[in-house]
Design an enzyme around this catalytic site. Sequence first.
Site, short mmCIF file in Angstrom:
data_model
loop_
_atom_site.label_atom_id
_atom_site.label_comp_id
_atom_site.label_asym_id
_atom_site.label_seq_id
_atom_site.Cartn_x
_atom_site.Cartn_y
_atom_site.Cartn_z
N HIS A 10 -29.99 -7.69 -9.80
CA HIS A 10 -31.03 -7.22 -10.71
C HIS A 10 -31.43 -5.80 -10.32
CE1 HIS A 10 -35.02 -8.10 -13.04
NE2 HIS A 10 -34.48 -6.94 -13.36
N HIS A 12 -31.31 -1.60 -11.90
CA HIS A 12 -31.15 -0.73 -13.07
C HIS A 12 -30.68 0.63 -12.58
CE1 HIS A 12 -33.24 -3.33 -16.07
NE2 HIS A 12 -33.72 -3.85 -14.95
N HIS A 190 -34.41 -9.92 -20.03
CA HIS A 190 -35.69 -9.72 -19.36
C HIS A 190 -36.77 -10.44 -20.16
CE1 HIS A 190 -33.52 -6.69 -17.16
NE2 HIS A 190 -34.58 -6.37 -16.46
N GLU A 193 -42.01 -11.49 -17.65
CA GLU A 193 -42.62 -10.65 -16.61
C GLU A 193 -43.95 -10.11 -17.12
OE1 GLU A 193 -41.87 -6.72 -13.81
OE2 GLU A 193 -40.90 -6.83 -15.76
#
Length: 264
Positions: A10, A12, A190, A193
């Site tokens: 995970h 980016h 995603h 969150e």
Amino acid sequence: MSPLRLADCHLHFEGSLPVETLEALARRASHRFANRAVFEAERTSVRDREGFLALYREVSSLFRSPADYGEAARAVARSVAAGGAAYAEIYVSPEIPTRFGLDAKACLAEIDRGFRDAESEGAARCRILLDAVRQWGPESAERVLDLHEKTRLPSVVGFGLGGDERAIPAAAFAGVYLRARALGLRTSVHAGEWDGVDSLREALDLLRPDRVDHGIAAAENPRLLERLAEESTALWVAPTSNVGTGAIDRLEDHPLPRLLDAGV
């Protein structure tokens, strides 16, 4: 006994730059982040989703050529290895360079080449998760898959949806996920969150991802926890990131222990 082999699944791309690489890009772009103190002050001042996304956009603006992406890819792969991981899956958003006037196909090819070159030199084995930015809509996501169909780069292994999870409902991307699976890509999303249980449940029902990034809202709902455990849907949780973006106030309050206790 063989040594423990770690993986980080995970990450980016623009958010994983070693600070030295960020500084080099900033110097070439004559950007204020060439001063490390300025960047550190900006980074440590982020306390919420809006601030995080704004900082991410500014870092993304430092890339001025496809070659910059290749250089950064090699640096990221070396940084992952230095952190102890042998393997990483890294979200790459092809629409980001497009929005800054660069050729997405050339930039993606440079990242693919950079990852493979670094691996051949002993760095971590890095693979690409093609990332669609949610707030840019399903048309943007379709363009990401169009690019994959044209290029079929060796490093690409999956597709996901990142960005602002409150921007557009998951239902708008159901067709995109069907197409991604038809192209042989594994899928992630995603969810859970910054938004709550309902958005996480919608993502599971309508997108049917192989895994969920974050998903921490599930800790609030016993039935959802049971479902995740029964269906073996993994959550790729990022505790320090959750604190940094304001999703969780303190690391001590993070629901990760509750998720693990529930068998997720």
